[in-house]
Design a protein around this motif. Structure first.
Motif, PDB file in Angstrom:
ATOM      1  N   LYS A  40       0.946  -1.137  -0.028  1.00 17.48           N
ATOM      2  CA  LYS A  40       0.046   0.004   0.144  1.00 17.48           C
ATOM      3  C   LYS A  40       0.727   1.203  -0.047  1.00 17.48           C
ATOM      4  O   LYS A  40       2.076   1.128   0.402  1.00 17.48           O
ATOM      5  CB  LYS A  40      -1.000   0.106   1.418  1.00 17.48           C
ATOM      6  N   LEU A  41       0.404   2.369  -0.419  1.00 12.84           N
ATOM      7  CA  LEU A  41       1.194   3.482  -0.347  1.00 12.84           C
ATOM      8  C   LEU A  41       0.263   4.797   0.209  1.00 12.84           C
ATOM      9  O   LEU A  41      -0.747   4.789   0.314  1.00 12.84           O
ATOM     10  CB  LEU A  41       1.281   4.082  -1.938  1.00 12.84           C
ATOM     11  N   GLN A  42       1.179   5.727   1.076  1.00  8.87           N
ATOM     12  CA  GLN A  42       0.598   6.794   1.525  1.00  8.87           C
ATOM     13  C   GLN A  42       1.183   7.921   1.135  1.00  8.87           C
ATOM     14  O   GLN A  42       2.384   8.043   0.649  1.00  8.87           O
ATOM     15  CB  GLN A  42       0.863   6.824   3.246  1.00  8.87           C
ATOM     16  N   CYS A  43       0.250   8.834   0.763  1.00 11.46           N
ATOM     17  CA  CYS A  43       0.922   9.875  -0.105  1.00 11.46           C
ATOM     18  C   CYS A  43       0.040  11.397   0.507  1.00 11.46           C
ATOM     19  O   CYS A  43      -0.905  11.206   1.216  1.00 11.46           O
ATOM     20  CB  CYS A  43       0.512  10.087  -1.639  1.00 11.46           C
ATOM     21  N   ASP A  44       0.444  12.644   0.082  1.00  7.72           N
ATOM     22  CA  ASP A  44       0.088  13.718   0.223  1.00  7.72           C
ATOM     23  C   ASP A  44      -0.983  14.242  -0.568  1.00  7.72           C
ATOM     24  O   ASP A  44      -1.255  13.539  -1.832  1.00  7.72           O
ATOM     25  CB  ASP A  44       0.794  14.937   0.689  1.00  7.72           C
ATOM     26  N   HIS A  45      -1.821  15.494  -0.861  1.00 11.40           N
ATOM     27  CA  HIS A  45      -2.155  15.789  -1.986  1.00 11.40           C
ATOM     28  C   HIS A  45      -1.477  16.077  -3.247  1.00 11.40           C
ATOM     29  O   HIS A  45      -2.384  15.944  -4.353  1.00 11.40           O
ATOM     30  CB  HIS A  45      -2.741  17.220  -1.663  1.00 11.40           C
ATOM     31  N   LEU A  46      -0.235  15.866  -3.249  1.00  5.66           N
ATOM     32  CA  LEU A  46       0.587  16.073  -4.537  1.00  5.66           C
ATOM     33  C   LEU A  46       0.968  14.725  -4.971  1.00  5.66           C
ATOM     34  O   LEU A  46       1.785  14.428  -5.878  1.00  5.66           O
ATOM     35  CB  LEU A  46       1.699  17.198  -4.442  1.00  5.66           C
ATOM     36  N   GLY A  47       0.583  13.592  -4.345  1.00  5.61           N
ATOM     37  CA  GLY A  47       0.940  12.138  -4.501  1.00  5.61           C
ATOM     38  C   GLY A  47       2.385  11.973  -4.085  1.00  5.61           C
ATOM     39  O   GLY A  47       2.814  10.830  -4.651  1.00  5.61           O
ATOM     40  N   ARG A  48       3.000  12.925  -3.215  1.00  8.19           N
ATOM     41  CA  ARG A  48       4.157  12.672  -2.796  1.00  8.19           C
ATOM     42  C   ARG A  48       4.215  11.832  -1.216  1.00  8.19           C
ATOM     43  O   ARG A  48       3.292  11.892  -0.710  1.00  8.19           O
ATOM     44  CB  ARG A  48       4.897  14.031  -2.569  1.00  8.19           C
ATOM     45  N   PRO A  49       5.272  10.819  -1.523  1.00  2.11           N
ATOM     46  CA  PRO A  49       6.535  10.509  -2.494  1.00  2.11           C
ATOM     47  C   PRO A  49       5.866   9.834  -3.644  1.00  2.11           C
ATOM     48  O   PRO A  49       5.193   8.879  -3.795  1.00  2.11           O
ATOM     49  CB  PRO A  49       7.300   9.539  -1.563  1.00  2.11           C
ATOM     50  N   HIS A  50       6.665   9.921  -4.574  1.00  2.00           N
ATOM     51  CA  HIS A  50       6.399   9.613  -5.951  1.00  2.00           C
ATOM     52  C   HIS A  50       7.575   9.547  -6.935  1.00  2.00           C
ATOM     53  O   HIS A  50       8.767  10.227  -6.266  1.00  2.00           O
ATOM     54  CB  HIS A  50       5.318  10.031  -6.846  1.00  2.00           C
ATOM     55  N   ASP A  51       7.619   8.947  -8.071  1.00  2.00           N
ATOM     56  CA  ASP A  51       8.652   8.699  -8.976  1.00  2.00           C
ATOM     57  C   ASP A  51       8.824   9.595 -10.012  1.00  2.00           C
ATOM     58  O   ASP A  51       9.606   9.395 -10.857  1.00  2.00           O
ATOM     59  CB  ASP A  51       9.043   7.377  -9.272  1.00  2.00           C
ATOM     60  N   MET A  52       7.893  10.726  -9.992  1.00  2.00           N
ATOM     61  CA  MET A  52       7.918  11.354 -11.221  1.00  2.00           C
ATOM     62  C   MET A  52       9.030  12.161 -11.503  1.00  2.00           C
ATOM     63  O   MET A  52       9.237  13.168 -12.446  1.00  2.00           O
ATOM     64  CB  MET A  52       6.633  12.167 -11.073  1.00  2.00           C
ATOM     65  N   PHE A  53       9.912  12.619 -10.643  1.00  3.71           N
ATOM     66  CA  PHE A  53      11.098  13.275 -10.695  1.00  3.71           C
ATOM     67  C   PHE A  53      12.701  12.762 -10.690  1.00  3.71           C
ATOM     68  O   PHE A  53      13.413  13.316 -11.259  1.00  3.71           O
ATOM     69  CB  PHE A  53      11.166  14.480  -9.506  1.00  3.71           C
ATOM     70  N   LYS A  54      12.393  11.252 -10.842  1.00  2.00           N
ATOM     71  CA  LYS A  54      13.728  10.723 -10.691  1.00  2.00           C
ATOM     72  C   LYS A  54      14.059  10.793 -12.326  1.00  2.00           C
ATOM     73  O   LYS A  54      13.619  10.299 -13.171  1.00  2.00           O
ATOM     74  CB  LYS A  54      13.419   9.112 -10.307  1.00  2.00           C
ATOM     75  N   PRO A  55      15.533  11.042 -12.347  1.00  2.38           N
ATOM     76  CA  PRO A  55      16.054  11.127 -13.819  1.00  2.38           C
ATOM     77  C   PRO A  55      16.145   9.868 -14.522  1.00  2.38           C
ATOM     78  O   PRO A  55      15.814   9.905 -15.598  1.00  2.38           O
ATOM     79  CB  PRO A  55      17.545  11.538 -13.453  1.00  2.38           C
ATOM     80  N   GLU A  56      15.995   8.752 -13.967  1.00  5.79           N
ATOM     81  CA  GLU A  56      16.070   7.291 -14.383  1.00  5.79           C
ATOM     82  C   GLU A  56      14.680   7.127 -15.207  1.00  5.79           C
ATOM     83  O   GLU A  56      14.525   6.250 -15.871  1.00  5.79           O
ATOM     84  CB  GLU A  56      16.318   6.262 -13.461  1.00  5.79           C
ATOM     85  N   ASN A  57      13.637   8.014 -14.514  1.00  8.11           N
ATOM     86  CA  ASN A  57      12.323   7.674 -15.044  1.00  8.11           C
ATOM     87  C   ASN A  57      11.927   8.729 -16.079  1.00  8.11           C
ATOM     88  O   ASN A  57      10.923   8.759 -16.822  1.00  8.11           O
ATOM     89  CB  ASN A  57      11.211   7.824 -14.036  1.00  8.11           C
ATOM     90  N   ARG A  58      12.721   9.608 -16.496  1.00  9.35           N
ATOM     91  CA  ARG A  58      12.341  10.638 -17.770  1.00  9.35           C
ATOM     92  C   ARG A  58      12.086   9.788 -19.062  1.00  9.35           C
ATOM     93  O   ARG A  58      12.648   8.878 -19.257  1.00  9.35           O
ATOM     94  CB  ARG A  58      13.702  11.388 -17.856  1.00  9.35           C
ATOM     95  N   GLY A  59      10.897  10.216 -19.541  1.00 10.62           N
ATOM     96  CA  GLY A  59      10.558   9.530 -20.623  1.00 10.62           C
ATOM     97  C   GLY A  59       9.558   8.317 -20.524  1.00 10.62           C
ATOM     98  O   GLY A  59       8.878   7.612 -21.631  1.00 10.62           O
ATOM     99  N   ARG A  60       9.482   7.880 -19.364  1.00  8.76           N
ATOM    100  CA  ARG A  60       8.684   6.563 -19.012  1.00  8.76           C
ATOM    101  C   ARG A  60       7.202   7.085 -18.946  1.00  8.76           C
ATOM    102  O   ARG A  60       6.375   6.274 -19.435  1.00  8.76           O
ATOM    103  CB  ARG A  60       9.169   6.087 -17.525  1.00  8.76           C
ATOM    104  N   TRP A  61       6.830   8.245 -18.557  1.00  5.38           N
ATOM    105  CA  TRP A  61       5.668   8.831 -18.550  1.00  5.38           C
ATOM    106  C   TRP A  61       5.702  10.045 -19.217  1.00  5.38           C
ATOM    107  O   TRP A  61       6.399  10.912 -18.852  1.00  5.38           O
ATOM    108  CB  TRP A  61       5.056   8.905 -17.098  1.00  5.38           C
ATOM    109  N   ALA A  62       4.274  10.449 -19.934  1.00  5.65           N
ATOM    110  CA  ALA A  62       4.137  11.778 -20.110  1.00  5.65           C
ATOM    111  C   ALA A  62       4.207  12.668 -19.223  1.00  5.65           C
ATOM    112  O   ALA A  62       4.543  14.039 -19.440  1.00  5.65           O
ATOM    113  CB  ALA A  62       2.881  11.792 -20.984  1.00  5.65           C
ATOM    114  N   GLY A  63       3.880  12.258 -18.073  1.00  2.00           N
ATOM    115  CA  GLY A  63       3.649  13.411 -16.820  1.00  2.00           C
ATOM    116  C   GLY A  63       5.048  13.515 -15.869  1.00  2.00           C
ATOM    117  O   GLY A  63       4.811  14.030 -14.787  1.00  2.00           O
ATOM    118  N   TRP A  64       6.043  12.839 -16.530  1.00  3.43           N
ATOM    119  CA  TRP A  64       7.292  13.062 -15.703  1.00  3.43           C
ATOM    120  C   TRP A  64       7.579  14.373 -15.556  1.00  3.43           C
ATOM    121  O   TRP A  64       7.454  15.221 -16.450  1.00  3.43           O
ATOM    122  CB  TRP A  64       8.250  12.215 -16.618  1.00  3.43           C
TER     123      TRP A  64
END
Length: 221
Positions: free
Chosen positions: A110-134
């Motif tokens: 399960k995951l716990q997050c805040d209103h911005l979905g943090r923590p998440h992987d959207m800013f990790k350099p290795e995930n660049r290009g994996r999602w349009a919302g990176w």
């Protein structure tokens, strides 16, 4: 039990031959355009949330007693070691039916997050290009408020964080068809998920299906 369960598969070029081994009725929604079997074709937009909501809207009055929503290759998320299998999934479904659970996420975590979905992987350099919302946050709180017209809780516990879950038809219908039509419009307005609307829904399935009638709105314009 076979007549009780329907498995809804959101496919994009995965091999879904495993579905037959489950022993349940199933339907494949294909967004890859390369599926030779019987499938319902959809435009490749909105991640699996688009597929799930499309099924609910279309089948609202004839949903199965238990509806299992999965992607075309769900097994890595069923087991902590990534060793999930069709047998693992079948056992999980059987447990849901035996216990009469109205909603159950099948991810091993399960995951716990805040209103911005943090923590998440959207800013990790290795995930660049994996999602349009990176490079963007996940608008969990914003989507929550749009869906329910209410302030989201301070911390959100995602009980189906990978979009693999079972929910009863009865529980789905505690919200009107108009709710799901509205949710579908939100997803369709972000077709490439560049604003991470689909990612937000991954964090909110347990709220969508929690049966809280007080969260139903009078209109969904």
């Amino acid at each position: 039990m076979r007549d009780t369960v329907k498995v809804i598969i959101a496919r994009y070029r995965e091999d879904v031959a495993w579905a037959a081994a489950l022993g349940y009725d199933y339907v494949v929604y294909d967004k890859g355009g390369d599926f030779g079997g019987e499938a319902r074709q959809l435009e490749n937009v909105g991640r699996e949330a688009h597929t799930y909501l499309t099924h609910i809207v279309r089948e609202y009055d004839s949903l199965a007693p238990v509806n299992v929503f999965v992607q075309g290759s769900p097994f890595d998320h069923l087991d902590e070691r990534g060793n999930g299998s069709p047998e693992t999934l079948r056992s999980m479904i059987e447990d849901v039916v035996d216990r009469g659970a109205p909603f159950k996420g099948f991810a091993w975590f399960k995951l716990q997050c805040d209103h911005l979905g943090r923590p998440h992987d959207m800013f990790k350099p290795e995930n660049r290009g994996r999602w349009a919302g990176w490079g963007r946050d996940i608008p969990v709180g914003e989507v929550f408020t749009k869906l329910f017209g209410a302030d989201p809780p301070e911390r959100i516990t995602a009980r189906a964080p990978t979009g693999i879950f079972a929910v009863t038809g009865e529980r789905i219908r505690t919200r009107p068809r108009a709710f799901y039509e509205y949710a579908l419009r939100l997803v369709e307005a972000d077709p490439d998920d560049a604003r991470n609307t689909g990612h937000a829904l991954e964090r909110l399935w347990q709220h969508i299906f929690n049966g809280n009638l007080a969260w139903n709105r009078e209109d969904y314009d």
